[in-house]
Design an enzyme around this catalytic site. Structure first.
Site: not given
Ligand code: UD1
Ligand code: UDP
Length: 356
Positions: A206
């Site tokens: 991601h």
């Molecule tokens: C964010 C964090 C990242 C973390 C990740 C965990 C920042 C800069 N990034 O990245 O460090 O590892 O969360 O998963 O804060 N979206 C959906 N539904 C959701 C969530 C997101 O559709 O429930 C979509 C958003 O609309 C957007 C994209 O996913 O288009 C990215 O979401 P965003 O919260 O900007 O960043 P992440 O990639 O989730």
């Molecule tokens: N995780 C989860 N469901 C998923 C993918 C990840 O519960 O489908 C959990 C994962 O086990 C870990 C946390 O989400 O505990 C990590 O989140 P993510 O990888 O989104 O973010 P990061 O740690 O890179 O910030």
């Protein structure tokens, strides 16, 4: 004592759940939970509140799906209003997301005490949005809770010992969470019944730098597809990655599933043959469950896993990913190291928080 906790993204729900469980048992402590709304799909947010028994947020700000500046700016403004109303004694922020920096900055400008959990993590790659968030959050935090020795050393190297803040090596709250919730997962997760293979590699993908660039994403999927022909690759698909599959017209032959809840994720990790990921949290969980991990990045904050030889930084080049896969697939997992503490990080954090 009133503690405001800021959460917004999936990993923060898990980290905050571990600390909140301890915090809420303390007498005379009230936790005010502020959800920025950064993650909003039911399987990216609601499920964690239900499964991890986190109380409903006191405030839900509903801010998401914006560019970095707009998202962080709107969060800053909205969190400030809540903090002005609640005037907590301290504000807890977790990790390195936009919700983290927005919470820390809003609190600091109001002269509220800021506690950062997972302080001192560094990738030394300032092109990563998370690295910017980490460095800035640390600089304005009063209590810096470090997961590892390396994190503590990073802060000392950057001169934090001479600043007006307190560095505490607490251990890692995700270890606390994994230990506690793995028992629940054994009782209640039925994900294995829904996966049509007994042997599989678990993958998550991601990171912005891996998924927003078409060539990089295609290269990673090509490598994973080759691995999939040897052993099934199960990929719970983050919405960011799904959107980019659509944008770039990528059809992915891996075993794609919707994002799963934490209990299912712990089950998948513990039953996998190996983990391939660009997630921070999952690199550690692979270690907790004695699985080798291939990290789809050029660097990691969790360097101790690489030093132990159980996590390999493969970047995004097909050759390197396949080489790491072949070297790990038959290798027994061996290490007795415990770099993330004893599973009592949350206790230590709450103790330090209440003592200040
Ligand atoms: C964010 C964090 C990242 C973390 C990740 C965990 C920042 C800069 N990034 O990245 O460090 O590892 O969360 O998963 O804060 N979206 C959906 N539904 C959701 C969530 C997101 O559709 O429930 C979509 C958003 O609309 C957007 C994209 O996913 O288009 C990215 O979401 P965003 O919260 O900007 O960043 P992440 O990639 O989730
Ligand atoms: N995780 C989860 N469901 C998923 C993918 C990840 O519960 O489908 C959990 C994962 O086990 C870990 C946390 O989400 O505990 C990590 O989140 P993510 O990888 O989104 O973010 P990061 O740690 O890179 O910030």
């Amino acid at each position: 004592m009133k503690i405001a906790t800021i959460v917004g993204a999936r990993p923060q729900f898990i980290k905050a759940a571990a600390v909140s469980r301890v915090l809420r048992k303390k007498k005379d402590v009230r936790e005010v939970l502020i959800h920025t709304g950064q993650h909003f799909d039911d399987n990216m947010s609601k499920i964690f509140f239900e499964e991890l028994e986190i109380p409903q947020p006191d405030y839900h700000l509903g801010i998401h799906s914006l560019k970095h500046g707009a998202m962080t700016g709107r969060m800053l403004e909205a969190i400030e209003e809540v903090l002005l109303k609640e005037l907590p004694d301290a504000v807890m922020v977790y990790g390195d997301t936009n919700s983290t920096i927005a919470g820390a900055l809003a609190a600091k400008k109001l002269h509220l005490k800021v506690a950062h959990v997972e302080a001192g993590m560094r990738s030394f790659n300032m092109r990563m949005p998370e690295e910017i968030n980490r460095v800035l959050t640390d600089r304005i935090s009063d209590l810096l809770f470090c997961s590892t020795k390396d994190a503590e050393q990073n802060l000392k190297r950057e001169g934090y010992e001479h600043m007006d803040c307190c560095i505490i090596r607490s251990g890692d709250v995700m270890y606390d969470a994994a230990l506690y919730y793995a028992k629940r997962a054994q009782r209640s997760s039925d994900i294995l019944k829904r996966i049509p293979f007994s042997d599989f590699v678990l993958c998550t993908l991601h990171r912005e730098e891996n998924t927003d660039d078409e060539a990089t994403l295609k290269r990673i999927i090509s490598a994973l597809t080759k691995i999939h022909s040897a052993i099934p690759v199960v990929l719970p698909l983050h919405p960011r990655t799904r959107k980019n599959f659509d944008r770039f017209g990528i059809t992915c032959p891996l075993h794609l599933i919707e994002p799963v809840g934490y209990l299912d994720m712990l089950t998948l990790t513990s039953h996998s043959k190996m983990v391939i990921t660009d997630s921070g949290g999952l690199q550690k969980e692979a270690f907790f469950f004695h699985k080798h991990c291939i990290t789809l990045r050029e660097e990691t904050e969790w360097v101790e896993l690489v030093d132990l030889g159980i996590n390999r930084l493969a970047g995004t080049k097909e050759k390197k990913i396949l080489k790491a896969f072949h070297s790990f697939i038959e290798k027994p997992f061996k290490t007795k190291a415990s770099p993330y503490g004893k599973g009592d990080a949350s206790e230590k954090i709450v103790k330090a928080l209440l003592a200040t």
